[in-house]
Design an enzyme around this catalytic site. Structure first.
Site, PDB file in Angstrom:
ATOM      1  N   LYS A  11       3.115  -4.273  -4.534  1.00  0.00           N
ATOM      2  CA  LYS A  11       3.197  -2.876  -4.713  1.00  0.00           C
ATOM      3  C   LYS A  11       4.440  -2.548  -5.554  1.00  0.00           C
ATOM      4  O   LYS A  11       4.475  -3.126  -6.467  1.00  0.00           O
ATOM      5  CB  LYS A  11       3.196  -2.142  -3.245  1.00  0.00           C
ATOM      6  CG  LYS A  11       2.170  -2.816  -2.304  1.00  0.00           C
ATOM      7  CD  LYS A  11       1.989  -2.315  -1.068  1.00  0.00           C
ATOM      8  CE  LYS A  11       0.682  -2.706  -0.214  1.00  0.00           C
ATOM      9  NZ  LYS A  11       0.261  -2.189   0.704  1.00  0.00           N
ATOM     10  N   SER A 209      -1.466  -6.390   7.203  1.00  0.00           N
ATOM     11  CA  SER A 209      -0.634  -6.745   8.045  1.00  0.00           C
ATOM     12  C   SER A 209      -1.137  -8.373   8.319  1.00  0.00           C
ATOM     13  O   SER A 209      -0.821  -8.784   9.409  1.00  0.00           O
ATOM     14  CB  SER A 209      -0.636  -6.040   9.379  1.00  0.00           C
ATOM     15  OG  SER A 209      -0.145  -4.875   9.075  1.00  0.00           O
ATOM     16  N   GLY A 231       3.296  -6.939   2.610  1.00  0.00           N
ATOM     17  CA  GLY A 231       4.723  -7.430   3.117  1.00  0.00           C
ATOM     18  C   GLY A 231       5.098  -8.849   3.223  1.00  0.00           C
ATOM     19  O   GLY A 231       5.962  -9.158   2.702  1.00  0.00           O
TER      20      GLY A 231
END
Ligand code: 13P
Length: 247
Positions: A11, A209, A231
């Site tokens: 991202k 996630s 992430g």
């Protein structure tokens, strides 16, 4: 047998220097991984530097978006030929953040997929429902529409589908293995309605996630063939563990 496919989507994270530091740490950690496709999608500005370091490695380079015209007066956009020139072999198209914040429609996404394939880029085609859509019982309708409209008149070679339920992205709320398998099975059925038997060869990734702690269980699902990771892909240690998942 579908070959596992693990992709990082960074991202809007990492400068050129941070990209280089990541790769200098990450590439040696995964050098011996032979049984999975490994892809990293840094921001546009880091692509040439990443390509230089990835050259000759077992890790492939992806962009996070693309524009569908070859060149011209489209301020701020990046053409397919510019991405291949920068060293990309893959492109992420239709991510929910592009759909949500940049108003990308199924029609725009379809044009982007066609443009990418014309330039021999492999496409990571993203779909997924929001929490409101799921709670309103519209999940299957949304997935059906996104598959049918996004992949309209497109051959299945060089397409990887990523199912990313929007409510699971960046929230720490991973889909349960039952929820993931249910959606993936449905997506494969929709793909089979379009492509027939070839749908059995299309890889369907789960995203939302994903962590080193939950990847093994997700990968154990019959129709989960890989992961698209946000992430947990930003640290070399964590992303290398994801790439080395156990089935
Ligand atoms: P997270 O892994 O941070 O939830 O992001 C998922 C995603 O959107 C990958 O494209």
């Amino acid at each position: 047998m579908r070959r596992p496919f693990i992709s990082a989507n960074w991202k809007m994270n990492k400068t050129i220097g941070e990209t280089q530091a990541f790769l200098n740490e990450f590439l040696p950690l995964v050098r011996d991984v032979k049984d999975a496709d490994i892809v990293i999608a840094p921001p546009f500005t880091s692509l040439p530097a990443a390509a230089a370091l990835m050259k000759g490695s077992n890790v492939s380079l992806s962009s996070q978006d693309i524009f569908y015209e070859d060149k011209g007066a489209y301020t701020g956009e990046v053409a397919p030929g510019m991405l291949t020139d920068a060293g990309c072999t893959h492109v992420i198209i239709g991510h929910s953040e592009r759909r949500q914040y940049f108003k990308e429609t199924d029609e725009i996404i379809n044009k982007k997929v066609k443009a990418a394939l014309k330039h021999n880029l492999n496409v990571i085609f993203c779909i997924g429902e929001s929490l409101e859509e799921r709670e309103a019982g519209k999940m299957f309708d949304v997935l059906k529409r996104e598959v049918e409209e996004g992949l309209k008149d497109i051959p299945s070679d060089h397409i990887v589908v990523a199912y990313e339920p929007i409510w699971a992205i960046g929230t720490g709320k991973t889909a349960t293995t039952e929820q993931a398998q249910e959606a993936h099975k449905y997506i494969r059925e929709r793909l089979a309605a379009i492509y027939g038997g070839a749908a059995a060869n299309i890889r369907i990734l789960y995203g939302g996630s994903v962590t080193p702690e939950n990847i093994d269980a997700l990968m154990a699902c019959e129709d989960v063939d890989g992961a698209l990771v946000g992430g947990a892909s930003l640290k070399a240690d964590s992303f290398s563990k994801l790439v080395k998942f156990k089935r």
